[in-house]
Design an enzyme around this catalytic site. Structure first.
Site, PDB file in Angstrom:
ATOM      1  N   TYR A  43     -11.553   7.903   5.431  1.00  0.00           N
ATOM      2  CA  TYR A  43     -10.842   6.679   5.020  1.00  0.00           C
ATOM      3  C   TYR A  43     -11.287   5.495   5.887  1.00  0.00           C
ATOM      4  O   TYR A  43     -11.602   4.415   5.389  1.00  0.00           O
ATOM      5  CB  TYR A  43      -9.320   6.843   5.172  1.00  0.00           C
ATOM      6  CG  TYR A  43      -8.613   7.513   4.018  1.00  0.00           C
ATOM      7  CD1 TYR A  43      -9.292   8.327   3.123  1.00  0.00           C
ATOM      8  CD2 TYR A  43      -7.246   7.334   3.834  1.00  0.00           C
ATOM      9  CE1 TYR A  43      -8.618   8.948   2.077  1.00  0.00           C
ATOM     10  CE2 TYR A  43      -6.569   7.950   2.788  1.00  0.00           C
ATOM     11  CZ  TYR A  43      -7.249   8.758   1.912  1.00  0.00           C
ATOM     12  OH  TYR A  43      -6.587   9.366   0.884  1.00  0.00           O
ATOM     13  N   ARG A  93       2.834  11.548   8.638  1.00  0.00           N
ATOM     14  CA  ARG A  93       4.243  11.622   8.252  1.00  0.00           C
ATOM     15  C   ARG A  93       5.179  11.925   9.413  1.00  0.00           C
ATOM     16  O   ARG A  93       6.386  11.973   9.253  1.00  0.00           O
ATOM     17  CB  ARG A  93       4.423  12.698   7.174  1.00  0.00           C
ATOM     18  CG  ARG A  93       3.566  12.397   5.964  1.00  0.00           C
ATOM     19  CD  ARG A  93       3.796  13.340   4.800  1.00  0.00           C
ATOM     20  NE  ARG A  93       2.907  12.990   3.694  1.00  0.00           N
ATOM     21  CZ  ARG A  93       3.008  13.485   2.473  1.00  0.00           C
ATOM     22  NH1 ARG A  93       3.943  14.363   2.190  1.00  0.00           N
ATOM     23  NH2 ARG A  93       2.163  13.109   1.541  1.00  0.00           N
ATOM     24  N   ARG A 100      -2.073   8.822  -6.016  1.00  0.00           N
ATOM     25  CA  ARG A 100      -2.438   9.417  -4.725  1.00  0.00           C
ATOM     26  C   ARG A 100      -3.940   9.247  -4.493  1.00  0.00           C
ATOM     27  O   ARG A 100      -4.754   9.622  -5.344  1.00  0.00           O
ATOM     28  CB  ARG A 100      -2.079  10.912  -4.759  1.00  0.00           C
ATOM     29  CG  ARG A 100      -2.110  11.611  -3.423  1.00  0.00           C
ATOM     30  CD  ARG A 100      -1.435  12.973  -3.535  1.00  0.00           C
ATOM     31  NE  ARG A 100      -2.210  13.918  -4.351  1.00  0.00           N
ATOM     32  CZ  ARG A 100      -3.180  14.694  -3.874  1.00  0.00           C
ATOM     33  NH1 ARG A 100      -3.510  14.658  -2.601  1.00  0.00           N
ATOM     34  NH2 ARG A 100      -3.831  15.523  -4.677  1.00  0.00           N
ATOM     35  N   HIS A 143      -5.705   0.342   5.889  1.00  0.00           N
ATOM     36  CA  HIS A 143      -5.696   1.038   7.180  1.00  0.00           C
ATOM     37  C   HIS A 143      -6.077   0.073   8.306  1.00  0.00           C
ATOM     38  O   HIS A 143      -6.884   0.393   9.184  1.00  0.00           O
ATOM     39  CB  HIS A 143      -6.626   2.267   7.147  1.00  0.00           C
ATOM     40  CG  HIS A 143      -6.517   3.034   5.858  1.00  0.00           C
ATOM     41  ND1 HIS A 143      -7.540   3.105   4.940  1.00  0.00           N
ATOM     42  CD2 HIS A 143      -5.488   3.704   5.304  1.00  0.00           C
ATOM     43  CE1 HIS A 143      -7.134   3.803   3.887  1.00  0.00           C
ATOM     44  NE2 HIS A 143      -5.901   4.183   4.074  1.00  0.00           N
ATOM     45  N   HIS A 198       1.211   5.154  -2.261  1.00  0.00           N
ATOM     46  CA  HIS A 198       0.663   6.050  -3.287  1.00  0.00           C
ATOM     47  C   HIS A 198       1.739   7.040  -3.735  1.00  0.00           C
ATOM     48  O   HIS A 198       2.622   7.391  -2.955  1.00  0.00           O
ATOM     49  CB  HIS A 198      -0.515   6.858  -2.735  1.00  0.00           C
ATOM     50  CG  HIS A 198      -1.627   6.038  -2.170  1.00  0.00           C
ATOM     51  ND1 HIS A 198      -2.465   5.284  -2.955  1.00  0.00           N
ATOM     52  CD2 HIS A 198      -2.059   5.858  -0.904  1.00  0.00           C
ATOM     53  CE1 HIS A 198      -3.361   4.685  -2.185  1.00  0.00           C
ATOM     54  NE2 HIS A 198      -3.128   5.007  -0.933  1.00  0.00           N
ATOM     55  N   HIS A 241     -10.801   1.641  -1.316  1.00  0.00           N
ATOM     56  CA  HIS A 241     -10.107   2.872  -0.913  1.00  0.00           C
ATOM     57  C   HIS A 241     -10.883   4.095  -1.375  1.00  0.00           C
ATOM     58  O   HIS A 241     -10.967   4.366  -2.564  1.00  0.00           O
ATOM     59  CB  HIS A 241      -8.695   2.879  -1.513  1.00  0.00           C
ATOM     60  CG  HIS A 241      -7.715   3.687  -0.731  1.00  0.00           C
ATOM     61  ND1 HIS A 241      -7.976   4.968  -0.302  1.00  0.00           N
ATOM     62  CD2 HIS A 241      -6.467   3.393  -0.273  1.00  0.00           C
ATOM     63  CE1 HIS A 241      -6.925   5.420   0.366  1.00  0.00           C
ATOM     64  NE2 HIS A 241      -6.004   4.492   0.408  1.00  0.00           N
ATOM     65  N   HIS A 265       0.831  -1.206   0.000  1.00  0.00           N
ATOM     66  CA  HIS A 265       0.000   0.000   0.000  1.00  0.00           C
ATOM     67  C   HIS A 265       0.868   1.259   0.000  1.00  0.00           C
ATOM     68  O   HIS A 265       1.286   1.734   1.053  1.00  0.00           O
ATOM     69  CB  HIS A 265      -0.913  -0.046   1.237  1.00  0.00           C
ATOM     70  CG  HIS A 265      -1.938   1.034   1.310  1.00  0.00           C
ATOM     71  ND1 HIS A 265      -2.912   1.049   2.296  1.00  0.00           N
ATOM     72  CD2 HIS A 265      -2.166   2.132   0.549  1.00  0.00           C
ATOM     73  CE1 HIS A 265      -3.674   2.115   2.139  1.00  0.00           C
ATOM     74  NE2 HIS A 265      -3.245   2.796   1.088  1.00  0.00           N
ATOM     75  N   GLU A 300       1.735   2.507   3.701  1.00  0.00           N
ATOM     76  CA  GLU A 300       1.153   3.694   3.072  1.00  0.00           C
ATOM     77  C   GLU A 300       2.091   4.891   3.170  1.00  0.00           C
ATOM     78  O   GLU A 300       1.660   6.026   3.308  1.00  0.00           O
ATOM     79  CB  GLU A 300      -0.230   4.045   3.659  1.00  0.00           C
ATOM     80  CG  GLU A 300      -1.095   4.855   2.693  1.00  0.00           C
ATOM     81  CD  GLU A 300      -2.498   5.162   3.206  1.00  0.00           C
ATOM     82  OE1 GLU A 300      -2.729   5.089   4.412  1.00  0.00           O
ATOM     83  OE2 GLU A 300      -3.349   5.500   2.356  1.00  0.00           O
TER      84      GLU A 300
HETATM   85 ZN   LIG Z   1      -4.020   4.566   0.771  1.00  0.00          ZN
END
Ligand SMILES: [Zn+2]
Length: 340
Positions: free
Chosen positions: A192, A288, A69, A221, A8, A176, A6, A282
């Site tokens: 999400y 982040r 993305r 997730h 993007h 998703h 996973h 992800e």
């Molecule tokens: Zn994702």
């Protein structure tokens, strides 16, 4: 091999995202979209080498299953033709990344979905991505309206044209959603996770797995709220006389490990059988930062798997074996890209 299922292209070149803004504005003004920008191989390399590739190396992972993305899919923007042109541009860019870094990235397609437009609309792009680009899966948005849930649930025959293709090609879909366009639902904080949870529940109460016994879905997730509430779903399935939850769901549904703390990962591994868990981070994605409690990035999820009290054989399933099984075309594509 450690396969992150996973990732993007969140670091895509600026002109790609700028063109999207222009494209949507043009659609609103009933004008033709401007021509797509040129993006050089070096510009693509730059976004990957200092981003996802750097983190793969630092964290000790080998291959990322890579898609456009997710929040940027924006299926609620424009109309069907806007989505078609945008999906084509995004998927082409993913293909270029996979061609430039064939050992590190393998593609998954976004679909040109639009709210209340039949997903039949997506089949030509899906064919192209599998046959021309060697992509091994799709991201399927259960709510192309961006938070208003205007399409039928995933159990409805409305979605069956996509499911038929998934079985034909032996490709899984990651359920998703994209960005939320309603202020009540934060994109990555609630939309999400709601999409993951709703998607699981929609499939649970449907006959999709009777109609498509070989189909495979990945709930990202960490499965949204599902693993934490496994007892609720077991009870709901029992009350509705659907059968035993693990028996009706776990041949077809898999969970990724994008859970950003160890206690969550421990719960996932305790509740969900090892055969149904796929390693994923992800990165570089929604979260982040660095966790001050551990000193490591929240999305450095390999550390949590390493810390689980599982055998080396079980960890190898989570890191590699399950991905090769769920993504039916993955092993052949790894061979092909490695030779390249
Ligand atoms: Zn994702």
């Amino acid at each position: 091999m450690i396969i992150d299922c996973h990732g993007h292209y969140t670091t895509s070149p600026k002109q790609h995202e700028a063109w999207r803004t222009e494209q949507v504005e043009a659609q609103k003004a009933a004008k033709a979209a401007p021509p797509r920008p040129s993006i050089s191989d070096d510009e693509i390399r730059e976004t990957i080498v200092g981003g996802q590739l750097k983190l793969q190396r630092e964290r000790g992972t080998d291959l990322t299953i890579f898609s456009p993305r997710a929040a940027g899919m924006g299926h609620h923007l424009g109309d069907a033709s806007t989505s078609e042109a945008w999906a084509a541009a995004c998927n082409e860019l993913i293909h270029r990344v996979c061609s430039l870094f064939p050992k590190n990235f393998i593609g998954v397609a976004m679909l040109p979905q639009s709210a209340k437009v039949s997903p039949k609309n997506c089949l030509a792009e899906l064919d192209r991505c599998v046959n021309e680009y060697g992509m091994v899966g799709i991201n399927l948005n259960p709510d192309p309206s961006g938070g208003h849930w205007q399409d039928p649930p995933l159990g409805d025959r409305y979605w069956y044209p996509v499911y038929e293709k998934m079985v034909e090609y032996d490709i899984p879909a990651m359920i998703h959603v994209s960005a939320s366009c309603t202020p009540t639902h934060h994109t990555t904080g609630s939309h999400y996770l709601n999409g993951d949870t709703a998607g699981f529940n929609q499939l649970m109460v449907s006959s999709v797995f009777k109609d498509f016994t070989a189909i495979k879905f990945i709930i990202p997730h960490g499965g949204g709220g599902v693993p934490y509430h496994w007892g609720r779903y077991r009870g709901l399935a029992q009350d509705a006389k659907l059968g035993v939850l693990s028996e009706i769901m776990l041949k077809n549904v898999f969970f990724d490990t994008c859970v950003y703390h160890l206690p969550g990962q421990e719960l996932l591994a305790k509740v969900i059988p090892v055969d149904n868990i796929l390693f994923a981070s992800e990165m570089i994605g929604a979260v982040r930062g660095i966790d001050p409690e551990t000193g490591h990035h929240y999305d450095d999820t390999k550390r949590y798997i390493d810390a689980l009290p599982l055998s080396a054989a079980d960890k190898a399933k989570i890191f590699e074996g399950n991905a090769r099984r769920v993504y039916g075309r993955l092993s052949a594509q790894i061979e092909k890209q490695t030779r390249a």
